[in-house]
Design a protein around this motif. Structure first.
Motif, PDB file in Angstrom:
ATOM      1  N   ALA A   1       0.964  -0.815   0.197  1.00 22.80           N
ATOM      2  CA  ALA A   1      -0.433  -0.107  -0.086  1.00 22.80           C
ATOM      3  C   ALA A   1       0.846   1.096  -0.425  1.00 22.80           C
ATOM      4  CB  ALA A   1      -0.739  -0.003   0.827  1.00 22.80           C
ATOM      5  N   GLU A   2       2.223   0.992   0.698  1.00 21.46           N
ATOM      6  CA  GLU A   2       2.825   1.940   0.786  1.00 21.46           C
ATOM      7  C   GLU A   2       3.771   2.831  -0.390  1.00 21.46           C
ATOM      8  OE1 GLU A   2       6.937   3.500   3.170  1.00 21.46           O
ATOM      9  OE2 GLU A   2       6.107   1.736   3.527  1.00 21.46           O
ATOM     10  N   ALA A   3       3.933   1.672  -1.074  1.00 26.38           N
ATOM     11  CA  ALA A   3       4.430   1.484  -2.535  1.00 26.38           C
ATOM     12  C   ALA A   3       3.572   2.114  -3.675  1.00 26.38           C
ATOM     13  CB  ALA A   3       5.205  -0.058  -2.990  1.00 26.38           C
ATOM     14  N   VAL A   4       2.667   1.665  -3.624  1.00 25.52           N
ATOM     15  CA  VAL A   4       1.335   2.192  -4.414  1.00 25.52           C
ATOM     16  C   VAL A   4       1.068   3.606  -4.552  1.00 25.52           C
ATOM     17  CG1 VAL A   4      -1.402   2.079  -4.698  1.00 25.52           C
ATOM     18  CG2 VAL A   4       0.244  -0.043  -5.389  1.00 25.52           C
ATOM     19  N   ALA A   5       1.055   3.716  -2.952  1.00 26.01           N
ATOM     20  CA  ALA A   5       1.165   5.218  -3.225  1.00 26.01           C
ATOM     21  C   ALA A   5       1.946   6.103  -3.337  1.00 26.01           C
ATOM     22  CB  ALA A   5       0.616   5.832  -1.199  1.00 26.01           C
ATOM     23  N   ALA A   6       3.467   5.723  -2.955  1.00 23.51           N
ATOM     24  CA  ALA A   6       4.323   6.559  -3.595  1.00 23.51           C
ATOM     25  C   ALA A   6       4.512   6.704  -4.983  1.00 23.51           C
ATOM     26  CB  ALA A   6       5.200   5.756  -3.228  1.00 23.51           C
ATOM     27  N   TYR A   7       3.984   5.318  -5.880  1.00 23.87           N
ATOM     28  CA  TYR A   7       4.091   5.033  -6.932  1.00 23.87           C
ATOM     29  C   TYR A   7       2.563   6.712  -7.570  1.00 23.87           C
ATOM     30  CZ  TYR A   7       1.625   4.080 -11.858  1.00 23.87           C
ATOM     31  OH  TYR A   7       1.342   3.704 -13.381  1.00 23.87           O
ATOM     32  N   ARG A   8       1.277   6.729  -7.332  1.00 22.43           N
ATOM     33  CA  ARG A   8       0.514   7.839  -7.332  1.00 22.43           C
ATOM     34  C   ARG A   8       1.053   8.775  -7.756  1.00 22.43           C
ATOM     35  NH1 ARG A   8      -4.660   3.556  -5.652  1.00 22.43           N
ATOM     36  NH2 ARG A   8      -4.663   2.478  -7.404  1.00 22.43           N
ATOM     37  N   GLU A   9       1.734   9.129  -6.454  1.00 25.11           N
ATOM     38  CA  GLU A   9       2.258  10.310  -6.423  1.00 25.11           C
ATOM     39  C   GLU A   9       2.418  10.754  -7.671  1.00 25.11           C
ATOM     40  OE1 GLU A   9       4.329  13.181  -2.568  1.00 25.11           O
ATOM     41  OE2 GLU A   9       5.215  11.120  -3.172  1.00 25.11           O
ATOM     42  N   ALA A  10       3.700  10.213  -7.999  1.00 29.31           N
ATOM     43  CA  ALA A  10       4.509  10.668  -9.134  1.00 29.31           C
ATOM     44  C   ALA A  10       3.857  10.153 -10.087  1.00 29.31           C
ATOM     45  CB  ALA A  10       5.536   9.653  -9.501  1.00 29.31           C
TER      46      ALA A  10
END
Length: 226
Positions: A65-74
């Motif tokens: 979930a943390e990785a997905v959030a960081a991905y979507r930020e970019a």
């Protein structure tokens, strides 16, 4: 009988979206302090749900979930528009429409991103609808997206050939498998992001190597299904 229905994958089939996706994935790894995969591995993220790809490539499940959030930020900061329609694709879509086909985008990308991307790059004007996954991609499969696209056209699953032929076009194995759930053949395209042989092993009915050959191949398969 309904008009022939063609379901079209987006990433790797209609659009070269790798630059924006891979750069956003790399951002996520750096944000988590995990080594960024090599370029070949990053390209495998294009197509399948991102929630599947992170745990498959070194991200602990509890940090997905943390990785997905960081991905979507970019991705939402600009990566989603760092792509381009493959040369010749608009001509293919026009030719299929002129041949009487109904065209629907069916992508594993969240629909909230797929629709504005298709709008920005002119795809929306050339198809009859855009269907994607929910924002929580982990709750959806390609088969689910295809189910929604079929339902929007009043089609049953498994598909009844007597109601009109249906064909999926995609560049990865999950396109083939998702279509098969509904009794739909998948025509593969080799200019996308599948490793060599993936589409054939998955059971694609055929694989097209050049964009100008796509419309004739689709018409031939649809005609054979009539």
């Amino acid at each position: 009988m309904n008009a022939p229905l063609v379901l079209l994958d987006l990433d790797g089939t209609l659009m070269d979206s790798a630059p924006g996706i891979t750069s956003s994935v790399a951002h996520a790894y750096r944000a988590l302090g995990i080594p960024v995969p090599d370029d070949a591995t990053l390209r495998t993220f294009v197509g399948p749900p991102i929630t599947d790809s992170f745990p498959d490539h070194g991200v602990p499940p509890e940090r997905t979930a943390e990785a997905v959030a960081a991905y979507r930020e970019a991705f939402t900061a600009g990566g989603m528009f760092d792509n381009a329609v493959f040369d010749g694709v608009p001509d293919v879509l026009r030719a299929l429409r002129d041949a009487g086909c109904t065209l629907l985008v069916a992508t594993s990308k969240p629909e909230v991103y797929a629709k504005p991307i298709c709008d920005r790059f002119g795809i929306s004007d050339l198809v009859d609808g855009v269907h994607g996954a929910p924002l929580d991609e982990g709750t959806s499969t390609k088969a689910d997206v295809i189910a929604a696209a079929l339902a929007a056209q009043g089609r049953r699953s498994p598909v009844e050939p007597a109601e009109g032929p249906v064909l999926m076009v995609g560049d990865r194995e999950h396109d083939v498998h998702g279509a098969a759930v509904h009794g739909v053949d998948c025509l593969g395209v080799s200019w996308g992001y599948a490793p060599p042989g993936e589409l054939e092993r998955a059971g694609a009915v055929a694989v097209v190597d050049e964009v100008p050959a796509l419309a004739p191949a689709v018409r031939e398969l649809l005609s054979a299904a009539l």
